[in-house]
Write a protein that holds these residues in place. Structure first.
Motif, PDB file in Angstrom:
ATOM      1  N   ARG A  41      41.304  35.002  27.081  1.00 20.96           N
ATOM      2  CA  ARG A  41      42.753  35.206  26.972  1.00 20.96           C
ATOM      3  C   ARG A  41      43.313  35.955  28.191  1.00 20.96           C
ATOM      4  O   ARG A  41      43.159  35.465  29.292  1.00 20.96           O
ATOM      5  CB  ARG A  41      43.088  35.895  25.645  1.00 20.96           C
ATOM      6  CG  ARG A  41      42.781  34.949  24.474  1.00 20.96           C
ATOM      7  CD  ARG A  41      43.499  35.342  23.237  1.00 20.96           C
ATOM      8  NE  ARG A  41      43.229  34.394  22.159  1.00 20.96           N
ATOM      9  CZ  ARG A  41      44.123  33.531  21.695  1.00 20.96           C
ATOM     10  NH1 ARG A  41      45.332  33.479  22.188  1.00 20.96           N
ATOM     11  NH2 ARG A  41      43.806  32.708  20.711  1.00 20.96           N
ATOM     12  N   ASN A  61      53.262  46.571  24.114  1.00 19.42           N
ATOM     13  CA  ASN A  61      53.291  45.238  23.510  1.00 19.42           C
ATOM     14  C   ASN A  61      52.871  44.217  24.564  1.00 19.42           C
ATOM     15  O   ASN A  61      53.314  44.293  25.714  1.00 19.42           O
ATOM     16  CB  ASN A  61      54.698  44.887  23.011  1.00 19.42           C
ATOM     17  CG  ASN A  61      55.123  45.774  21.856  1.00 19.42           C
ATOM     18  OD1 ASN A  61      56.110  46.482  21.933  1.00 19.42           O
ATOM     19  ND2 ASN A  61      54.369  45.761  20.786  1.00 19.42           N
ATOM     20  N   GLY A  62      52.015  43.293  24.158  1.00 19.05           N
ATOM     21  CA  GLY A  62      51.594  42.228  25.073  1.00 19.05           C
ATOM     22  C   GLY A  62      50.510  42.647  26.047  1.00 19.05           C
ATOM     23  O   GLY A  62      50.152  41.882  26.947  1.00 19.05           O
ATOM     24  N   SER A  63      49.929  43.861  25.885  1.00 18.23           N
ATOM     25  CA  SER A  63      48.920  44.312  26.856  1.00 18.23           C
ATOM     26  C   SER A  63      47.514  43.780  26.536  1.00 18.23           C
ATOM     27  O   SER A  63      46.600  43.933  27.346  1.00 18.23           O
ATOM     28  CB  SER A  63      48.905  45.844  26.924  1.00 18.23           C
ATOM     29  OG  SER A  63      48.652  46.372  25.641  1.00 18.23           O
ATOM     30  N   GLY A  64      47.331  43.183  25.357  1.00 16.77           N
ATOM     31  CA  GLY A  64      46.034  42.578  25.050  1.00 16.77           C
ATOM     32  C   GLY A  64      45.238  43.298  23.963  1.00 16.77           C
ATOM     33  O   GLY A  64      44.036  43.065  23.822  1.00 16.77           O
ATOM     34  N   LYS A  65      45.899  44.114  23.158  1.00 18.78           N
ATOM     35  CA  LYS A  65      45.194  44.864  22.095  1.00 18.78           C
ATOM     36  C   LYS A  65      44.584  43.896  21.072  1.00 18.78           C
ATOM     37  O   LYS A  65      43.412  43.990  20.729  1.00 18.78           O
ATOM     38  CB  LYS A  65      46.168  45.828  21.383  1.00 18.78           C
ATOM     39  CG  LYS A  65      46.796  46.851  22.314  1.00 18.78           C
ATOM     40  CD  LYS A  65      47.677  47.827  21.570  1.00 18.78           C
ATOM     41  CE  LYS A  65      48.940  47.210  20.989  1.00 18.78           C
ATOM     42  NZ  LYS A  65      49.855  46.633  21.994  1.00 18.78           N
ATOM     43  N   THR A  66      45.431  42.990  20.582  1.00 19.48           N
ATOM     44  CA  THR A  66      44.951  42.045  19.560  1.00 19.48           C
ATOM     45  C   THR A  66      43.874  41.132  20.145  1.00 19.48           C
ATOM     46  O   THR A  66      42.903  40.794  19.461  1.00 19.48           O
ATOM     47  CB  THR A  66      46.132  41.212  19.022  1.00 19.48           C
ATOM     48  OG1 THR A  66      47.115  42.120  18.548  1.00 19.48           O
ATOM     49  CG2 THR A  66      45.720  40.306  17.889  1.00 19.48           C
ATOM     50  N   ASN A  67      44.040  40.751  21.413  1.00 17.37           N
ATOM     51  CA  ASN A  67      43.035  39.875  22.043  1.00 17.37           C
ATOM     52  C   ASN A  67      41.665  40.544  22.078  1.00 17.37           C
ATOM     53  O   ASN A  67      40.637  39.894  21.861  1.00 17.37           O
ATOM     54  CB  ASN A  67      43.471  39.516  23.468  1.00 17.37           C
ATOM     55  CG  ASN A  67      44.706  38.629  23.480  1.00 17.37           C
ATOM     56  OD1 ASN A  67      45.074  38.065  22.460  1.00 17.37           O
ATOM     57  ND2 ASN A  67      45.340  38.513  24.634  1.00 17.37           N
ATOM     58  N   ASN A  88      42.260  27.790  22.968  1.00 16.60           N
ATOM     59  CA  ASN A  88      43.327  28.796  23.093  1.00 16.60           C
ATOM     60  C   ASN A  88      42.794  30.146  23.571  1.00 16.60           C
ATOM     61  O   ASN A  88      43.546  30.970  24.069  1.00 16.60           O
ATOM     62  CB  ASN A  88      44.029  29.020  21.746  1.00 16.60           C
ATOM     63  CG  ASN A  88      44.902  27.840  21.376  1.00 16.60           C
ATOM     64  OD1 ASN A  88      45.033  26.912  22.164  1.00 16.60           O
ATOM     65  ND2 ASN A  88      45.491  27.878  20.197  1.00 16.60           N
ATOM     66  N   VAL A  90      40.572  30.523  25.871  1.00 13.02           N
ATOM     67  CA  VAL A  90      40.236  30.450  27.295  1.00 13.02           C
ATOM     68  C   VAL A  90      41.441  30.916  28.100  1.00 13.02           C
ATOM     69  O   VAL A  90      42.579  30.553  27.785  1.00 13.02           O
ATOM     70  CB  VAL A  90      39.910  28.990  27.695  1.00 13.02           C
ATOM     71  CG1 VAL A  90      39.631  28.894  29.196  1.00 13.02           C
ATOM     72  CG2 VAL A  90      38.747  28.467  26.889  1.00 13.02           C
ATOM     73  N   MET A  92      44.327  31.034  30.409  1.00 16.24           N
ATOM     74  CA  MET A  92      45.194  29.924  30.831  1.00 16.24           C
ATOM     75  C   MET A  92      44.789  29.371  32.197  1.00 16.24           C
ATOM     76  O   MET A  92      44.580  30.130  33.146  1.00 16.24           O
ATOM     77  CB  MET A  92      46.632  30.444  30.913  1.00 16.24           C
ATOM     78  CG  MET A  92      47.678  29.391  30.915  1.00 16.24           C
ATOM     79  SD  MET A  92      48.105  28.956  29.251  1.00 16.24           S
ATOM     80  CE  MET A  92      49.131  30.338  28.815  1.00 16.24           C
TER      81      MET A  92
HETATM   82  N1  LIG Z   1      44.757  31.959  26.709  1.00 13.14           N
HETATM   83  C1  LIG Z   1      45.457  32.935  27.308  1.00 13.14           C
HETATM   84  N2  LIG Z   1      45.419  33.078  28.655  1.00 13.14           N
HETATM   85  C2  LIG Z   1      46.104  34.058  29.267  1.00 13.14           C
HETATM   86  N3  LIG Z   1      46.862  34.966  28.618  1.00 13.14           N
HETATM   87  C3  LIG Z   1      46.938  34.869  27.297  1.00 13.14           C
HETATM   88  C4  LIG Z   1      46.245  33.853  26.567  1.00 13.14           C
HETATM   89  N4  LIG Z   1      46.505  34.011  25.251  1.00 13.14           N
HETATM   90  C5  LIG Z   1      47.336  35.064  25.163  1.00 13.14           C
HETATM   91  N5  LIG Z   1      47.590  35.581  26.385  1.00 13.14           N
HETATM   92  C6  LIG Z   1      48.449  36.740  26.708  1.00 13.14           C
HETATM   93  O1  LIG Z   1      47.976  37.868  26.018  1.00 13.14           O
HETATM   94  C7  LIG Z   1      49.087  38.728  25.748  1.00 13.14           C
HETATM   95  C8  LIG Z   1      49.169  39.075  24.289  1.00 13.14           C
HETATM   96  O2  LIG Z   1      48.115  39.826  24.005  1.00 13.14           O
HETATM   97  P1  LIG Z   1      48.009  40.521  22.590  1.00 13.14           P
HETATM   98  O3  LIG Z   1      48.565  39.692  21.497  1.00 13.14           O
HETATM   99  O4  LIG Z   1      46.584  40.923  22.485  1.00 13.14           O
HETATM  100  O5  LIG Z   1      48.972  41.761  22.849  1.00 13.14           O
HETATM  101  P2  LIG Z   1      49.143  43.066  21.996  1.00 13.14           P
HETATM  102  O6  LIG Z   1      48.844  44.203  22.901  1.00 13.14           O
HETATM  103  O7  LIG Z   1      48.373  42.994  20.732  1.00 13.14           O
HETATM  104  O8  LIG Z   1      50.692  42.981  21.714  1.00 13.14           O
HETATM  105  P3  LIG Z   1      51.557  43.546  20.477  1.00 13.14           P
HETATM  106  O9  LIG Z   1      51.564  45.045  20.598  1.00 13.14           O
HETATM  107  O10 LIG Z   1      52.898  42.969  20.761  1.00 13.14           O
HETATM  108  O11 LIG Z   1      50.947  43.039  19.226  1.00 13.14           O
HETATM  109  C9  LIG Z   1      50.349  37.997  26.057  1.00 13.14           C
HETATM  110  O12 LIG Z   1      50.877  38.532  27.230  1.00 13.14           O
HETATM  111  C10 LIG Z   1      49.887  36.560  26.222  1.00 13.14           C
HETATM  112  O13 LIG Z   1      50.658  35.882  27.138  1.00 13.14           O
END
Ligand SMILES: Nc1ncnc2c1ncn2[C@@H]1O[C@H](COP(=O)(O)OP(=O)(O)OP(=O)(O)O)[C@@H](O)[C@H]1O
Length: 386
Positions: A41, A61-67, A88, A90, A92
């Protein structure tokens, strides 16, 4: 329909304090010490360590915590929790990823590596590839709680079947193998049914073979699903009441074609209809579970709060059930729960987790200070700041 609830529990040999027994600390614990993500991701190449019993992943938000949380889940089940499509995960624009984890399992140190490249998955334990992924399932268990993930309550029957299958598939290898076999044969039977529309004569020997195979698998799976509900209900009851503070009567109804007739009977007696609609209409692939509170169906009449408590109770019950049957404490993964929970439910959940009867906990939150405050000054918490 099999209904299990407070009334039915009178006839069940398992006492209501079952959950406490289940959550006794176990010595054979599972820990993930380190994870490496390559092209997973939003991670190009990153390494994270989990030194404390509780790790909080923080970041905007969006920094990758959930990933990152999902990558831990991937190591345990060789699939993402949040996406059914491997591609999904992999990064992008690239064609593969690798996630590697260093686990402690009782006295053993084990390295698990999952690789996805050019639409092919490989999983390695200590650098040796598994021949069958099913050999991996159940050894590295994890339970994910994500509050937005309400399809278990609000969705159709499929997410509930997937949920029950994911639990039973971990504790019972025969269940997992029969389920996979059933799904394969079902596809073949459905293909056979479709083909008959173009044929002038019918050869039933192939159908007899499919029916026999399906009946054997379905009978086993239906029996295990029925047994599971009886074992699971005391856990669900206890966690729901601890989380909600309410005294509602919980019922879970297991609706299954096989509650009324054998699979053989459904397949033989329903053949005309199956041929007309060109698919197998009855069987364990249609099973469902209906949740009720005080006789009212949760999906239709439950409040948002009741649904949230129920979802959490299902997941904590899953945790307790897996610990007992697998003999180790799964990794508890909590995604963004403090953002989404009201104060009283959050405190109730924390008091359960702080019991020290849970194993490794990994959670995500945007606010580290909220976690520090929630767990208290003595709690051993590690922070990963993204
Ligand atoms: N296959 C992928 N390739 C590249 N980037 C990706 C991919 N899938 C998701 N992302 C990116 O990962 C980021 C989201 O990560 P994630 O959901 O882990 O964030 P988060 O820190 O949990 O956010 P939140 O606090 O909003 O829940 C987004 O910026 C999204 O564009």
């Amino acid at each position: 329909m099999i209904v299990v609830g407070d009334v039915a529990n009178k006839y069940c040999a398992i006492p209501i304090t079952f959950a406490k027994y289940y959550l006794q600390p176990l010595t054979n614990n599972l820990r993930l010490n380190k994870i490496q993500l390559i092209q997973y991701r939003n991670y190009s190449s990153s390494v994270f360590e989990f030194a404390a019993p509780v790790t909080c992943i923080t970041g905007a938000n969006g920094s990758g915590k959930t990933n990152l949380l999902d990558a831990v889940y991937y190591l345990c089940y060789t699939k993402s929790y949040f996406s059914a499509y491997q591609q999904n995960s992999v990064q992008m624009g690239l064609d593969g990823f690798r996630v590697t984890g260093k686990f402690e399992h009782g006295a053993d140190l084990e390295t698990i590596s999952c690789k996805w490249k050019a639409a092919k998955k490989e999983v390695f334990k200590n650098e040796v590839a598994y021949e069958k992924f099913t050999d991996h399932i159940g050894r590295y268990s994890a339970v994910m709680i994500a509050p937005d993930d309400t399809e278990l309550i609000n969705g159709g029957s499929e997410p509930r079947r997937r949920w029950v299958d994911s639990i039973l598939g971990q504790v019972d290898k025969e269940y997992l193998e029969r389920l996979m076999h059933y799904q394969r044969i079902l596809l073949q039977r459905n293909a056979w049914l479709k083909l008959q529309a173009f044929k002038s004569t019918t050869d039933y020997s192939e159908l007899d073979f499919y029916n026999e195979q399906l009946a054997a698998d379905a009978t086993y799976i239906h029996r295990q699903r029925s047994k599971f509900l009886i074992d699971f209900m005391p856990l669900l009851n206890e966690f729901y009441h601890r989380l909600s503070g309410g005294a509602e009567i919980i019922q879970v109804s297991y609706t299954a074609d096989l509650n009324n007739k054998s699979m053989e009977e459904w397949l033989v007696n329903g053949l005309d209809q199956d041929l007309r609609l060109q698919r197998t209409l009855r069987g364990i692939h249609k099973d469902d579970w209906e949740f009720s509170l005080n006789g009212m169906i949760l999906k239709q009449f439950g409040s948002q709060g009741q649904k949230k408590s129920f979802l959490f109770a299902l997941k904590l019950g899953q945790y307790a059930y897996l610990s007992k049957v697998l003999g180790h404490l799964p990794i508890l993964l909590l995604d963004d729960i403090f953002e989404k929970l009201d104060q009283s439910r959050m405190e109730a959940l924390l008091s359960i987790i702080r019991d020290k009867t849970f194993g490794q906990v990994i959670l995500t939150d945007t606010h580290p200070e909220r976690i520090r405050q929630a767990f208290g000054p003595e709690a051993e918490i590690g922070f990963i700041h993204l």
